[in-house]
Structures are given as C-alpha cells and as structure tokens.
Design a protein around this motif. Sequence first.
Motif, PDB file in Angstrom:
ATOM      1  N   THR A 120       0.843  -1.194   0.000  1.00 20.63           N
ATOM      2  CA  THR A 120       0.000   0.000   0.000  1.00 20.63           C
ATOM      3  C   THR A 120       0.871   1.234   0.000  1.00 20.63           C
ATOM      4  O   THR A 120       1.909   1.294   0.678  1.00 20.63           O
ATOM      5  N   ALA A 121       0.436   2.238  -0.755  1.00 17.12           N
ATOM      6  CA  ALA A 121       1.207   3.475  -0.876  1.00 17.12           C
ATOM      7  C   ALA A 121       0.268   4.662  -0.844  1.00 17.12           C
ATOM      8  O   ALA A 121      -0.863   4.590  -1.346  1.00 17.12           O
ATOM      9  N   LEU A 122       0.718   5.737  -0.243  1.00 17.59           N
ATOM     10  CA  LEU A 122      -0.031   6.990  -0.214  1.00 17.59           C
ATOM     11  C   LEU A 122       0.709   8.036  -1.024  1.00 17.59           C
ATOM     12  O   LEU A 122       1.884   8.307  -0.769  1.00 17.59           O
ATOM     13  N   PHE A 123       0.017   8.601  -2.000  1.00 16.58           N
ATOM     14  CA  PHE A 123       0.549   9.722  -2.764  1.00 16.58           C
ATOM     15  C   PHE A 123      -0.226  10.967  -2.333  1.00 16.58           C
ATOM     16  O   PHE A 123      -1.444  11.051  -2.556  1.00 16.58           O
ATOM     17  N   SER A 124       0.440  11.903  -1.695  1.00 17.76           N
ATOM     18  CA  SER A 124      -0.234  13.112  -1.231  1.00 17.76           C
ATOM     19  C   SER A 124       0.376  14.331  -1.906  1.00 17.76           C
ATOM     20  O   SER A 124       1.552  14.347  -2.267  1.00 17.76           O
ATOM     21  N   GLY A 125      -0.454  15.352  -2.051  1.00 15.13           N
ATOM     22  CA  GLY A 125       0.023  16.575  -2.668  1.00 15.13           C
ATOM     23  C   GLY A 125      -1.084  17.293  -3.399  1.00 15.13           C
ATOM     24  O   GLY A 125      -2.179  16.747  -3.608  1.00 15.13           O
ATOM     25  N   PRO A 126      -0.831  18.522  -3.828  1.00 17.72           N
ATOM     26  CA  PRO A 126      -1.857  19.316  -4.509  1.00 17.72           C
ATOM     27  C   PRO A 126      -2.311  18.662  -5.813  1.00 17.72           C
ATOM     28  O   PRO A 126      -1.625  17.810  -6.380  1.00 17.72           O
ATOM     29  N   SER A 127      -3.463  19.079  -6.270  1.00 23.23           N
ATOM     30  CA  SER A 127      -4.007  18.554  -7.522  1.00 23.23           C
ATOM     31  C   SER A 127      -3.103  18.904  -8.693  1.00 23.23           C
ATOM     32  O   SER A 127      -2.549  20.009  -8.766  1.00 23.23           O
ATOM     33  N   GLY A 128      -2.928  17.940  -9.609  1.00 20.64           N
ATOM     34  CA  GLY A 128      -2.149  18.186 -10.816  1.00 20.64           C
ATOM     35  C   GLY A 128      -0.670  17.957 -10.678  1.00 20.64           C
ATOM     36  O   GLY A 128       0.098  18.263 -11.605  1.00 20.64           O
ATOM     37  N   THR A 129      -0.232  17.405  -9.549  1.00 23.32           N
ATOM     38  CA  THR A 129       1.211  17.228  -9.343  1.00 23.32           C
ATOM     39  C   THR A 129       1.714  15.852  -9.782  1.00 23.32           C
ATOM     40  O   THR A 129       2.887  15.540  -9.570  1.00 23.32           O
ATOM     41  N   GLY A 130       0.857  15.029 -10.374  1.00 23.47           N
ATOM     42  CA  GLY A 130       1.330  13.779 -10.974  1.00 23.47           C
ATOM     43  C   GLY A 130       1.025  12.522 -10.180  1.00 23.47           C
ATOM     44  O   GLY A 130       1.613  11.463 -10.458  1.00 23.47           O
ATOM     45  N   LYS A 131       0.114  12.578  -9.231  1.00 25.59           N
ATOM     46  CA  LYS A 131      -0.179  11.399  -8.399  1.00 25.59           C
ATOM     47  C   LYS A 131      -0.802  10.280  -9.247  1.00 25.59           C
ATOM     48  O   LYS A 131      -0.357   9.125  -9.203  1.00 25.59           O
ATOM     49  N   THR A 132      -1.830  10.613 -10.008  1.00 21.20           N
ATOM     50  CA  THR A 132      -2.467   9.611 -10.865  1.00 21.20           C
ATOM     51  C   THR A 132      -1.521   9.187 -11.991  1.00 21.20           C
ATOM     52  O   THR A 132      -1.485   8.013 -12.385  1.00 21.20           O
ATOM     53  N   LEU A 133      -0.756  10.139 -12.502  1.00 21.19           N
ATOM     54  CA  LEU A 133       0.229   9.834 -13.545  1.00 21.19           C
ATOM     55  C   LEU A 133       1.235   8.801 -13.044  1.00 21.19           C
ATOM     56  O   LEU A 133       1.577   7.845 -13.748  1.00 21.19           O
ATOM     57  N   ALA A 134       1.696   8.976 -11.804  1.00 20.88           N
ATOM     58  CA  ALA A 134       2.667   8.036 -11.225  1.00 20.88           C
ATOM     59  C   ALA A 134       2.056   6.648 -11.084  1.00 20.88           C
ATOM     60  O   ALA A 134       2.731   5.633 -11.318  1.00 20.88           O
ATOM     61  N   ALA A 135       0.767   6.595 -10.709  1.00 21.97           N
ATOM     62  CA  ALA A 135       0.095   5.294 -10.603  1.00 21.97           C
ATOM     63  C   ALA A 135       0.045   4.611 -11.962  1.00 21.97           C
ATOM     64  O   ALA A 135       0.244   3.388 -12.075  1.00 21.97           O
ATOM     65  N   GLY A 136      -0.198   5.385 -13.028  1.00 23.33           N
ATOM     66  CA  GLY A 136      -0.222   4.827 -14.381  1.00 23.33           C
ATOM     67  C   GLY A 136       1.132   4.311 -14.817  1.00 23.33           C
ATOM     68  O   GLY A 136       1.231   3.272 -15.477  1.00 23.33           O
ATOM     69  N   VAL A 137       2.195   5.040 -14.446  1.00 20.20           N
ATOM     70  CA  VAL A 137       3.554   4.597 -14.779  1.00 20.20           C
ATOM     71  C   VAL A 137       3.861   3.272 -14.096  1.00 20.20           C
ATOM     72  O   VAL A 137       4.411   2.335 -14.704  1.00 20.20           O
ATOM     73  N   LEU A 138       3.497   3.148 -12.815  1.00 24.93           N
ATOM     74  CA  LEU A 138       3.730   1.901 -12.085  1.00 24.93           C
ATOM     75  C   LEU A 138       2.968   0.742 -12.725  1.00 24.93           C
ATOM     76  O   LEU A 138       3.500  -0.362 -12.876  1.00 24.93           O
ATOM     77  N   ALA A 139       1.710   0.984 -13.097  1.00 24.05           N
ATOM     78  CA  ALA A 139       0.902  -0.077 -13.699  1.00 24.05           C
ATOM     79  C   ALA A 139       1.523  -0.560 -15.004  1.00 24.05           C
ATOM     80  O   ALA A 139       1.600  -1.768 -15.270  1.00 24.05           O
ATOM     81  N   ASN A 140       1.972   0.378 -15.828  1.00 19.01           N
ATOM     82  CA  ASN A 140       2.574   0.006 -17.110  1.00 19.01           C
ATOM     83  C   ASN A 140       3.921  -0.681 -16.908  1.00 19.01           C
ATOM     84  O   ASN A 140       4.245  -1.667 -17.583  1.00 19.01           O
ATOM     85  N   GLU A 141       4.692  -0.188 -15.958  1.00 18.94           N
ATOM     86  CA  GLU A 141       6.010  -0.767 -15.680  1.00 18.94           C
ATOM     87  C   GLU A 141       5.876  -2.204 -15.182  1.00 18.94           C
ATOM     88  O   GLU A 141       6.668  -3.076 -15.538  1.00 18.94           O
ATOM     89  N   LEU A 142       4.844  -2.457 -14.358  1.00 20.01           N
ATOM     90  CA  LEU A 142       4.660  -3.787 -13.759  1.00 20.01           C
ATOM     91  C   LEU A 142       3.769  -4.680 -14.604  1.00 20.01           C
ATOM     92  O   LEU A 142       3.530  -5.838 -14.246  1.00 20.01           O
ATOM     93  N   ASN A 143       3.257  -4.138 -15.713  1.00 12.55           N
ATOM     94  CA  ASN A 143       2.376  -4.904 -16.608  1.00 12.55           C
ATOM     95  C   ASN A 143       1.127  -5.389 -15.858  1.00 12.55           C
ATOM     96  O   ASN A 143       0.724  -6.552 -15.953  1.00 12.55           O
ATOM     97  N   LEU A 144       0.513  -4.472 -15.106  1.00  9.40           N
ATOM     98  CA  LEU A 144      -0.703  -4.756 -14.352  1.00  9.40           C
ATOM     99  C   LEU A 144      -1.797  -3.782 -14.755  1.00  9.40           C
ATOM    100  O   LEU A 144      -1.523  -2.705 -15.288  1.00  9.40           O
ATOM    101  N   ASP A 145      -3.042  -4.159 -14.489  1.00 11.99           N
ATOM    102  CA  ASP A 145      -4.172  -3.273 -14.765  1.00 11.99           C
ATOM    103  C   ASP A 145      -4.338  -2.285 -13.622  1.00 11.99           C
ATOM    104  O   ASP A 145      -4.166  -2.629 -12.445  1.00 11.99           O
TER     105      ASP A 145
END
Length: 678
Positions: free
Chosen positions: A466-491
């Motif tokens: 489990t991981a918590l990404f905190s910070g203001p809107s637009g700083t890349g939290k969802t983007l980082a989740a997408g990078v991890l999913a693609n890197e790990l080949n997971l949905d």
Amino acid sequence: MYNSNHFEDWYESNRNYFLAVINQLHTVIQSYINQLENNSKIEPNNPNQDIPELIKLKAVMLQPPALEQLCQRFKLSEFERSILVFCAAIEIDLRFSELCVEVHSGNSQYHPTFGLALSALPNAHWSALAPDGALRYWKLIDLGSGSTLTSTSLHIDERILHYLIGVKTIDSLLTEITELPSYTQRLIPSHQCLADTIKALWELNSFQNSLPIIQLCGSEMEDKTDIAQAVCQHFNLQVNLLNCHRIPLKPNELETFIRRLERECILEGRALLLICEDIDRSDKLQLASLNQLLEELECFAIVTTLFPLQGIKRQMIRFDVPKPLPQEQLITWETSVDELKIQLHEQEKYIPDSNKLLQDLQELTSQFQLSTSMIRRACAAAVGQLTMPSTPSLKQALWQSCRVQARPGLDELAERIESKLSWEDLVLPPLQKGILKEISAHVRQKAKVYEKWGFASKSRRGLGITALFSGPSGTGKTLAAGVLANELNLDLYKIELSAVVSKYIGETEKNLQQIFNAAESGGVILLFDEADSIFGKRSEVKDSKDRNANLEVSYLLQRMESYPGMAILTTNLQSNLDPAFMRRLRFVTQFSLPDAAHRAEIWRRIFPPDTPTEGLNFERLAQLNAPGGNIRIIALNSAFMAADVEEPVQMKHILKATQTEYEKLGKSLTSIEIAGWI
C-alpha cells in the motif's frame, strides 16, 4: 440416470416391461368387471405380482425398470403403485378408457376414479389419496372433476408419465434449472479435504433421514461448484443448478415449485446446487421465499454464497472455501503448463528450460491469486496468443492471460485506466522517483521474498503493498500510478468513491468488500482517488452517524491489512487521514508543485514526437507557475488551436491556451509568468 452406451437397450426393455405391467393390470380390471356382471363375490387380483414375463424382462436390464425405481424412491404401497399404473395406462392404451366407461355405466367417465380403485384393486387403503399421501404430496397424480372425492377423476402428471415410459425430459415448471455435466477435474488438497468432510457429514446423517443443507461461502464460484460436484459424484448424484432469483415469490406458485423441484431431485437421483451469490439481503420477499424453500427441502442440497446468509431459519452447516494456497496454485500451474507444452512442441515453439519455467510460474503465483479453473483458462488462452504472428514469450502470454482472467469481477465495479506511460514521462525530484522505483521492486520481488525466503510462512496478513501519494491537484499522483501499472504490466483500476460510499448502514462496507474480493486475484492496482473522503479520521461518537462512520473506517483498516494486492491512495490533504491508516501504509510520498527546472522538463516532454512545433522556448515556458496537470491541458489545447489554423504549435498558441486555462481556474495570469513568450 441412464448409461448412455446402453440407453437404447434399456429403453426398449423398459417399454416392454411397462406394457407387460399394463396388460397385467388390464386383466385385473377386466376380471373385476366380469365379477360385477356375474354378481360374483368381488375378489381383486393382484396386478403387482412378478409373472414370468416380467421376471424375464427385468433379468436382462442393467438398471431396474423406471416404475420400480419410482416406487422405491417415493415409497409407494402396492395399492398406490396400481393407481399410478392405471392412470398411466389410460394415456397409452385405449382399452382402459373403454373399461372405465363400462364400469361407470356409460356415463362418459374415461378416467379412473378413487372409488373404482378402491373396489377393483387389492390391498386398498383410504390414505392413498390423502393430501399428504405420496401420490398427491409429490404430485404424481392430479385430481380432475367430480362431485365427491371417490368420484373425482384421476390423471397422471405428464412428467411422471414420460419418466415411466423412459423418455428423458424435464418438468415444465423447472426449465430454469441447469443440469451440470459430470465433474472430471481433480480438486486441490485443501478443497479435497473440505469435500471429504461434507461427504462424511452426509453419510452420517443419511441414515437418520435428516440431511443437513451445506452452505459454501467464498468469492470463487467455480471452486465452490467443483467441490459440490465432487461431493455429489461420491453419492452418484447429478447436480441440478438453480439461481435463487428463479424462485417464485407468490405463495401458491412457490409451494408447487418446491414440491416439483424436490420431486425432480428424488426422481432422477440428483442434488440441488442453489446459487445465492448476488442475493439482495434487503429484499424481504425474496428472503421469505428462500427461507420457505430451504425449510421444506429434504433432498441433497448445497447453497453457495459470497457471505453467510442471514435471517435463514433452517440451520445450515457453513464451510468457508479458501482460495488455493500458493503451493497449490503452483502445482496447478505446473500441471496445466505440462499440457500446454505438448501443444507448443507440436507447433515447434520455444519452451523454457525447467528451472526458468519454474521461476516464471513462481512469479505468476506470487502476483496472481487465481482459482484452479482460472489457471486452466489462462493456459488455454495463452495457446491462442502464441499462435499470433508477433509471438510473445510463454511467460508474457501467460501473464497477459492472467490479467484478462482477473478483470471480469472488477470491470463492473471500477474504471479500468489504460496506461502507456513510462518512467521517461514522469518528471519528479530524485527522492520521489526513487520511492516509486522501490515500490516497483517490492511488487516484482514478491515471489522471492514472500515464498522462497519464507516471509509469507509467518503470516499472510500485511503482505499487500500500500502506498499513499499526497500533494496538490495536478502534481502527478495519478500519472505516477499509471507509470507503475505500465512498468509492472498490471491493470490499474480507479475506484469511484461516489459509487462506493452510501448513506445506508452497512452498504459502504458491502461495496468495498465486493471491490476487494474482486481485486484479490492480484492482477490489478487499486487507485483510491481523494482517499481522505473515505479513509478519514475517526471521530468522537456523539450519535449513530458517527458510530457508523467509525465502523466504516475500522472495516477499511482490517480489509486493507488483509488485502494481498497493491493499493494506491491519493489525497490532497494527508493530515485528514486516520493515523491508523498511516501505520499500515508501506510507502508514503509527497508530490509537491514543480519548480522552474522541473516545469521546463515537463514542457520538453509534454508534446508527442509527431506533434509539429516551432520556436518553443522551454525556459520561458517554465516561468508559468502551474503544476504538471495544468501544463498538459494547456499543451493539448494549444495543439488544437494550431491544428485548426494548419500551423505548428508555437508560443502564441500556448499563450492563448494558457489564458483560457487561467480563466477557467479563476486565476490571474501575471506578466512575469509570460514575459518574453512572444
């Protein structure tokens, strides 16, 4: 009921046997009429005697005649047997209608009556036609018209008539029931142990005529079905499958349905598998119908549910069906892949050596918590992928098949986000980027650390990441989740909290449990956006609302700890989260607004390679004090502006798009931010 290889022989013998029984009964009824005409003393002959012809016919049959099986299963007396044969004979032998008309003095009564049966047949007893007698209770015969009970015409039920003749059919009221094929798969050890326990339980109670209903609870429907079929096969029972939503709700229809359902199970020697996976616990009418059905059922019955049924009066013996243990999954993988290797060899495809293949299968087992049937389907689907021109490796094909197998349960509950982003698309300070790569390493090395190095042997709780990404809107939290999913080949599945949180007591926990159960297959990353709305701090209990809100948070704490997969929580306000969640999070990283250097890097990477640009000054653009999310919107809008005037993207287009974006946000664009742009 029938052996398919000998069905035709049995059918012919059964037909001849039944016709011989009818002929024997005809002789008895004719003798009765003759005695009436001669004013002789009425001495009914016995139509149930085994005459030489019947003995000879039964001797060559691999199974008893249908009539004998029916009489044994419903415990019919000789008199009840004769009534049933009489009613059947009317339908297939015209001579009996003539006899009925004759015995009823030509009053057009073409069917037998109870009065005639009492007079003409031996061993007569009045209880044969009582409402709770076998003939009427099991609806083997129906009552027609008549002014009195003894003058009422008797009719055989159509399903029973077909059965006696040997025609395989199904009751017209039970068309929603599915007959499952014979079970052929081998159970994994933990499920075999469960099946053996149920077998022993039924064997112990079958002598007491008090068969307990079994309730199988668990998230894997196919595993529960396999266990039920294995148990029933031990007792030589085929399985009839019924969904609880097909149970009638009207009392008069329900009563008939229950009786016919139980009759079908007894008639064909079958067990009932009642599916209650998605029963609505708030539907009182449906629960009442289910209650009545379970109360009255006396056949072999197994109920499958996601969660234990509440409000059911009849006691059911509950068994929790566990997911296959990692070692059991690995064995299933090895068995299934052995079959797959034969096909690959025939297609002259590359097959990894044993050590490499074992390592690949261990990684699959660690990442995906699949049922045995899902593993077999994944292997079957991989064969199709390996025949494609752009052939992936065996591991890649199996991995992709596992992802597909894990999707169906979540596709209805959350939004799947397709991501093609890589580390190159992510502009973050070294510390934050390093934490993300550490998260990626934890997921990749689960098999080695948990299973090979033995960390999972201590406890299987807390193995999720489990991981918590905190910070203001637009700083890349969802983007980082997408990078991890693609890197790990997971949905990556984004949980819409508006569809999860409910004002009704217990509904929020129920919705979350459905999501976690569906995600436990392991092939996904769960993304809880704006998680503070549901993972918020527990408060002092002042009223029932506070109590229920605290219960929701407490449930989440427990569920997150037992969840074996990966979950990412994002929030704009970390301070709003309950401290107990913070203790259970393995990673916490703060996403801050990018500085000028990072903004310049974002601008350099924001336009795809095929986008025509001209004269862009990334250092000047970096003066714009905006987070990455807003920069992306500005870049996209500027591309549309340039495309509309058939020009490459230039600083003037970006300026116009920036003004539009700031107007939308209600912010003022300073001259310092856009100095030197044009």
